[in-house]
Scaffold this motif. Structure first.
Motif, PDB file in Angstrom:
ATOM      1  N   GLN A 166       0.882  -1.610  -0.463  1.00 39.26           N
ATOM      2  CA  GLN A 166      -0.035   0.099  -0.251  1.00 39.26           C
ATOM      3  C   GLN A 166       0.937   1.026   0.211  1.00 39.26           C
ATOM      4  OE1 GLN A 166      -2.133  -1.497   3.881  1.00 39.26           O
ATOM      5  NE2 GLN A 166      -4.026  -1.354   2.063  1.00 39.26           N
TER       6      GLN A 166
ATOM      7  N   PHE B 217       3.592   1.273  -1.452  1.00 41.07           N
ATOM      8  CA  PHE B 217       4.885   1.257  -2.540  1.00 41.07           C
ATOM      9  C   PHE B 217       4.085   1.922  -3.333  1.00 41.07           C
ATOM     10  CE2 PHE B 217       5.596  -0.651  -6.381  1.00 41.07           C
ATOM     11  CZ  PHE B 217       7.069  -0.140  -6.435  1.00 41.07           C
ATOM     12  N   TYR B 218       2.733   1.939  -3.351  1.00 37.37           N
ATOM     13  CA  TYR B 218       1.341   1.967  -4.381  1.00 37.37           C
ATOM     14  C   TYR B 218       1.157   3.863  -4.734  1.00 37.37           C
ATOM     15  CZ  TYR B 218      -2.711   1.983  -7.321  1.00 37.37           C
ATOM     16  OH  TYR B 218      -4.021   2.710  -8.216  1.00 37.37           O
ATOM     17  N   LEU B 219       1.554   3.908  -2.902  1.00 35.89           N
ATOM     18  CA  LEU B 219       1.023   5.379  -2.895  1.00 35.89           C
ATOM     19  C   LEU B 219       2.093   6.297  -2.998  1.00 35.89           C
ATOM     20  CD1 LEU B 219      -1.901   5.355  -0.006  1.00 35.89           C
ATOM     21  CD2 LEU B 219      -2.047   6.053  -2.378  1.00 35.89           C
ATOM     22  N   GLN B 220       3.326   5.474  -3.029  1.00 34.23           N
ATOM     23  CA  GLN B 220       5.267   6.598  -3.185  1.00 34.23           C
ATOM     24  C   GLN B 220       4.796   6.586  -4.143  1.00 34.23           C
ATOM     25  OE1 GLN B 220       7.385   4.512  -0.468  1.00 34.23           O
ATOM     26  NE2 GLN B 220       8.173   6.747  -0.533  1.00 34.23           N
ATOM     27  N   SER B 221       4.425   5.319  -5.039  1.00 34.55           N
ATOM     28  CA  SER B 221       4.504   5.496  -6.909  1.00 34.55           C
ATOM     29  C   SER B 221       3.628   6.349  -7.827  1.00 34.55           C
ATOM     30  CB  SER B 221       4.293   4.081  -7.049  1.00 34.55           C
ATOM     31  OG  SER B 221       3.215   4.322  -7.481  1.00 34.55           O
ATOM     32  N   ARG B 222       3.058   7.181  -6.438  1.00 31.13           N
ATOM     33  CA  ARG B 222       2.262   8.304  -7.360  1.00 31.13           C
ATOM     34  C   ARG B 222       2.220   9.587  -7.031  1.00 31.13           C
ATOM     35  NH1 ARG B 222       1.928   4.284 -10.054  1.00 31.13           N
ATOM     36  NH2 ARG B 222      -0.555   3.104 -10.487  1.00 31.13           N
ATOM     37  N   GLY B 223       3.697   9.040  -6.159  1.00 32.55           N
ATOM     38  CA  GLY B 223       4.469  10.539  -5.664  1.00 32.55           C
ATOM     39  C   GLY B 223       4.254  11.373  -4.204  1.00 32.55           C
ATOM     40  N   LEU B 224       3.045  10.312  -3.460  1.00 33.44           N
ATOM     41  CA  LEU B 224       3.095  10.083  -1.992  1.00 33.44           C
ATOM     42  C   LEU B 224       4.321  10.111  -1.463  1.00 33.44           C
ATOM     43  CD1 LEU B 224       0.716  10.641  -3.035  1.00 33.44           C
ATOM     44  CD2 LEU B 224      -0.773  10.124  -0.926  1.00 33.44           C
ATOM     45  N   SER B 225       4.854  10.652  -0.081  1.00 31.38           N
ATOM     46  CA  SER B 225       5.813  10.343   0.362  1.00 31.38           C
ATOM     47  C   SER B 225       5.204   8.916   1.453  1.00 31.38           C
ATOM     48  CB  SER B 225       6.536  11.879   1.233  1.00 31.38           C
ATOM     49  OG  SER B 225       5.287  12.252   2.423  1.00 31.38           O
ATOM     50  N   GLU B 226       6.344   8.717   2.244  1.00 29.30           N
ATOM     51  CA  GLU B 226       5.993   7.957   3.093  1.00 29.30           C
ATOM     52  C   GLU B 226       5.352   7.681   4.202  1.00 29.30           C
ATOM     53  OE1 GLU B 226       9.907   5.082   3.884  1.00 29.30           O
ATOM     54  OE2 GLU B 226       8.445   3.585   4.394  1.00 29.30           O
TER      55      GLU B 226
ATOM     56  N   GLU C 154       3.001  10.712   4.126  1.00 24.35           N
ATOM     57  CA  GLU C 154       1.798  10.889   3.137  1.00 24.35           C
ATOM     58  C   GLU C 154       0.987   9.507   3.258  1.00 24.35           C
ATOM     59  OE1 GLU C 154       2.800  15.178   1.591  1.00 24.35           O
ATOM     60  OE2 GLU C 154       3.613  13.778  -0.304  1.00 24.35           O
TER      61      GLU C 154
ATOM     62  N   MET D 214      -2.907   9.032   4.973  1.00 20.33           N
ATOM     63  CA  MET D 214      -3.303   8.488   3.734  1.00 20.33           C
ATOM     64  C   MET D 214      -4.511   7.521   3.953  1.00 20.33           C
ATOM     65  SD  MET D 214      -3.971   9.238  -0.078  1.00 20.33           S
ATOM     66  CE  MET D 214      -4.437  10.576  -0.251  1.00 20.33           C
TER      67      MET D 214
ATOM     68  N   ASP E   9       8.121   7.863  -4.635  1.00 22.10           N
ATOM     69  CA  ASP E   9       7.911   9.280  -4.803  1.00 22.10           C
ATOM     70  C   ASP E   9       8.913  10.207  -5.067  1.00 22.10           C
ATOM     71  OD1 ASP E   9       9.074   8.419  -2.043  1.00 22.10           O
ATOM     72  OD2 ASP E   9       8.631  10.956  -1.388  1.00 22.10           O
TER      73      ASP E   9
ATOM     74  N   ALA F  79       8.461   9.297  -8.626  1.00 24.84           N
ATOM     75  CA  ALA F  79       7.654  10.135  -9.314  1.00 24.84           C
ATOM     76  C   ALA F  79       7.163  11.089  -9.668  1.00 24.84           C
ATOM     77  CB  ALA F  79       6.254   9.312  -8.660  1.00 24.84           C
TER      78      ALA F  79
ATOM     79  N   ASN G  30       0.685  16.926  -5.176  1.00 20.98           N
ATOM     80  CA  ASN G  30       2.696  16.670  -5.532  1.00 20.98           C
ATOM     81  C   ASN G  30       3.048  16.728  -6.315  1.00 20.98           C
ATOM     82  OD1 ASN G  30       1.702  16.252  -2.779  1.00 20.98           O
ATOM     83  ND2 ASN G  30       2.376  14.451  -2.930  1.00 20.98           N
TER      84      ASN G  30
END
Lengths: 469, 268
Positions: free
Chosen positions: A418, A420-429, A431, A435, B81, B84, B113
């Motif tokens: 989870q 990793f998925y969000l990080q791969s969309r530009g969210l920091s760890e 964040e 979320m 991130d 990304a 972001n």
């Protein structure tokens, strides 16, 4: 006036950890005694029957052993070190201008007067033992709504208070209810007349300021038939290295066809023992809803209860707890079905982080003869790391066969996938973690008025900061 | 800044990666330039998805050798991130469910972001930092959802929760559309799609692809490549790229099957 930031290293993440210099009208001695109880009653100029109630309760308190269940931290609670009564000023303000400047300042920092202007129908503010400010929108006063502090209610509406005080939670209910009954001060009193529906919330705000303070507010809400009220309370305290005690009692009577919602967003500093008894009785076709957000405190033991006394009554308890480092949240709810065709739901969500520990403790009880009862319990625990802990203590006592009872419990860890998925969309760890946690409590946050949902999310955000190593 | 006309945009060199001490990638070389569409094919277990994860920065994989350079910059040490925000995008084969988080909230945060990071970079290079307003975001989201024939109600659903296979893939491409990556990796985007959904998703990808974007399409089957036409096809086996060619290679593979290919390489 001075607001001193204390112990900054340790409280960096707790925004309300500041305290004011003490400049009090009256501050009692440490520790509990018959004299302290008598002094409180005398200072308040109470009727004799209330002093009697207090002294009887004090006996119960002395006789009663500490609960042998629940949290180990209870053993460290030292009743002798607590201040049981502090009166910050001589009289209560009807407008914020009348409130002592330093207290007003504190509440301004907490956003209270502003919130009142924006989205509340009435506000009460309690500082230490006494309610220092109270107001209610004029149109509601005209409709016969009473929203005041308990002390004023005892003075101005003695019959109502005498009729209901201690009927839902008697003094001998448990050790802390006994303590509260003996030394109670402040709290809210609400009476909503028949068929009056208060569309926007009433709010009370509780603030502890002094070190080793004990706050024992007593709240009584009476919803006459067909009425509706949403009451919201918020709580904060400064951070000290020694403990404070908050031990409230909240009694609610929801009469035929009425609905009451009681929302708590508690955000005590991490030196507060929070041991609260909350119970509502719901009568024919009445609905009682507890929405309980427990952040902060050292130890919270709180299980809002609904007793469904007559057919058609419904009880709903939504509870969310966040246990961070050094905290134990022992929370949940109790539903007691004392009549047929009653229904209830408990949804409990807990988040644990660091060496924090959260426990779900809940009771579903169905009395003999209470047929066609429906009850559903869902408790979900989320662990943010390897060190945090959670446990579940569901108690189910069913004396009737024709009932439908559901119980599900889940424990989950935030999955690497989870994050990793969000990080791969530009969210920091960080964040990403926030979320996921906000999503986890969304079923409860969406039940809150927008301002409180935002506040809850923000508080969780603060708790989350630095949670990713 | 590297001169992008000379430096390859996305350059994977001798990449070795392991998970739990098991080596999966055994020296992958692959370069993708702006405007190019590359297909990566290969049998199950050949390391295709591992490559996709490693490119996006999945923490479970350890890169033991080699490099990944994006516009001349080594991105191996970057968090997912950061990659990304630089413009790398991975469309997941199995997108993760995040309960309670609405698509709209998630997308707003992701887009803000990524776009703000780019705006700041542009500003640092002497350009103008243009941050997106909530209103602009909503308009953009609606526009891109329409492109992928997604219902408005989609925005209020929780991220990937209860999504059908097709909805998940559409949601992935929606994210790609909003994040506007310069290097997009699609990991088996065709799996779990019926013919109609495959067309919608492929049309979406084709609408997004263009002279500025490099695309690496990972797929098991030729059928996706009927819709998204690759310029180059690479075949991966046992952690290495073993054969490369033009679009005809995919057709050949489809005709012969992986078994023949496996036999050929076993013989070598």
């Amino acid at each position: 006036m001075v607001a001193t930031p204390t112990a900054q290293v340790e409280i960096a993440d707790y925004q309300y950890g500041f305290h004011d210099e003490e400049d009090y009208f009256f501050k009692g001695k440490r520790g509990l005694s018959r004299e302290v109880v008598e002094q409180i009653s005398t200072m308040k100029g109470e009727p004799a029957w209330m002093l009697e109630v207090r002294l009887k309760a004090l006996d119960h308190f002395y006789k009663r052993p500490m609960p042998n269940w629940g949290a180990d931290e209870l053993k460290d609670l030292d009743f002798d070190s607590i201040f049981y009564y502090i009166r910050p000023s001589e009289k209560q303000g009807k407008s914020w201008d009348e409130v002592p400047a330093y207290i007003k300042d504190t509440f301004e920092k907490l956003g209270i007067p502003e919130a009142e202007r924006k989205f509340l129908a009435g506000v009460g503010a309690q500082y230490e033992s006494e309610v220092i400010y109270h107001s209610l929108r004029e149109d509601l006063t005209k409709q016969g709504v009473i929203f005041t502090d308990m002390d004023s209610a005892l003075r101005d509406h003695p019959d109502l208070v005498k009729q209901y005080f201690g009927t839902i939670i008697p003094a001998n209910d448990n050790k802390f209810a006994a303590l509260n009954t003996a030394v109670w001060s402040g709290g809210s009193f609400i009476y909503v007349p028949e068929n009056v529906k208060i569309e926007i919330p009433l709010q009370a705000y509780f603030r502890i300021n002094a070190e080793n303070m004990g706050q024992f507010e007593r709240t009584l809400i009476i919803c006459a038939p067909g009425s509706y009220v949403h009451y919201v309370e918020g709580c904060t305290a400064p951070t000290y290295s020694t403990d404070s005690l908050h031990s409230a009692v909240v009694e609610i009577i929801v009469q035929e066809g009425a609905r009451c919602r009681y929302t708590t967003i508690q955000n005590w500093s991490k030196n507060v023992y929070n041991l609260v008894t909350k119970r509502a009785a719901a009568y024919k076709n009445a609905t009682m809803e507890w929405v309980d957000g427990n952040l902060g405190s050292k130890l919270t033991m709180k299980y809002p209860a609904v007793w469904m006394m007559e057919p058609g009554a419904r009880g709903e308890i939504l509870s969310v707890a966040f246990a961070s480092d050094g905290q134990h949240q022992d929370a949940g709810g109790k539903v007691v079905h004392a009549a047929p065709n009653t229904s209830s739901q408990i949804v409990s969500k807990s988040i644990s982080k660091g060496n924090g520990r959260s426990s779900y403790r809940g009771l579903v009880k169905v009395h003999k003869g209470a047929e066609n009862v429906k009850s559903n319990v869902v408790c979900d625990a989320l662990l943010l790391d390897e060190t945090s802990k959670t446990d579940t203590y569901p108690y189910i006592e069913i004396e009737e066969e024709r009932v439908s009872i559901g119980h599900e419990a889940t424990v989950s860890k935030v999955a690497e996938e989870q994050i990793f998925y969000l990080q791969s969309r530009g969210l920091s760890e960080d964040e990403a973690m926030s979320m996921i946690v906000n999503g986890f409590i969304e079923p409860i946050a969406k039940e809150l008025p927008l301002e409180y949902a935002v506040e809850l999310n923000r508080l969780i955000q603060l708790e989350m900061e630095g949670s990713v190593g | 800044m590297a001169d992008s006309t000379q430096t390859p945009m996305f350059e994977i060199e001798n990449l070795h990666a392991s998970i739990e001490d098991k080596e999966i990638l055994k020296g992958v070389n692959l370069t993708v330039n702006r405007g190019e569409i590359h297909a990566l094919m290969g049998p199950n277990g050949s390391g295709k998805s591992t490559l996709a994860y490693v490119l996006a920065g999945h923490p479970a994989y350890e890169v033991t050798e080699g490099s990944i350079r994006f516009n001349g910059e080594d991105i191996l040490e970057m968090e997912p991130d950061e990659r990304a925000r630089k413009g790398v995008f991975l469309a997941f084969q199995y997108p993760t469910v995040i309960p309670g988080v609405s698509m709209a909230n998630f997308l707003r945060m992701a887009v803000t972001n990524v776009r703000n990071a780019r705006a700041e970079e542009a500003a640092a290079d002497g350009g103008v930092a243009q941050k997106m307003t909530p209103r602009e975001f909503r308009r953009l989201m609606k526009e891109k959802m329409a492109l992928l024939k997604m219902d408005d109600a989609f925005a209020t659903r929780y991220l990937n929760e209860g999504f059908s296979g097709g909805e998940k893939k559409r949601a992935e491409i929606l994210q790609m559309a909003l994040l506007e990556p310069s290097m997009a990796i699609l990991d088996e985007t065709d799996s779990g799609l019926d013919i109609d959904a495959l067309r919608v998703v492929s049309d979406g990808v084709n609408a997004l692809a263009g002279p500025e974007m490099g695309l690496l399409v990972i797929t098991h089957y030729q059928r996706l490549l009927n819709h998204i036409k690759p310029d180059f096809v690479h075949i991966m086996m046992n952690g290495r790229i073993v054969q490369e060619g033009g679009p005809e290679l995919a057709l050949e593979l489809e005709a012969k099957g992986y078994e023949t290919l496996r036999a050929e390489f076993a013989a070598n």
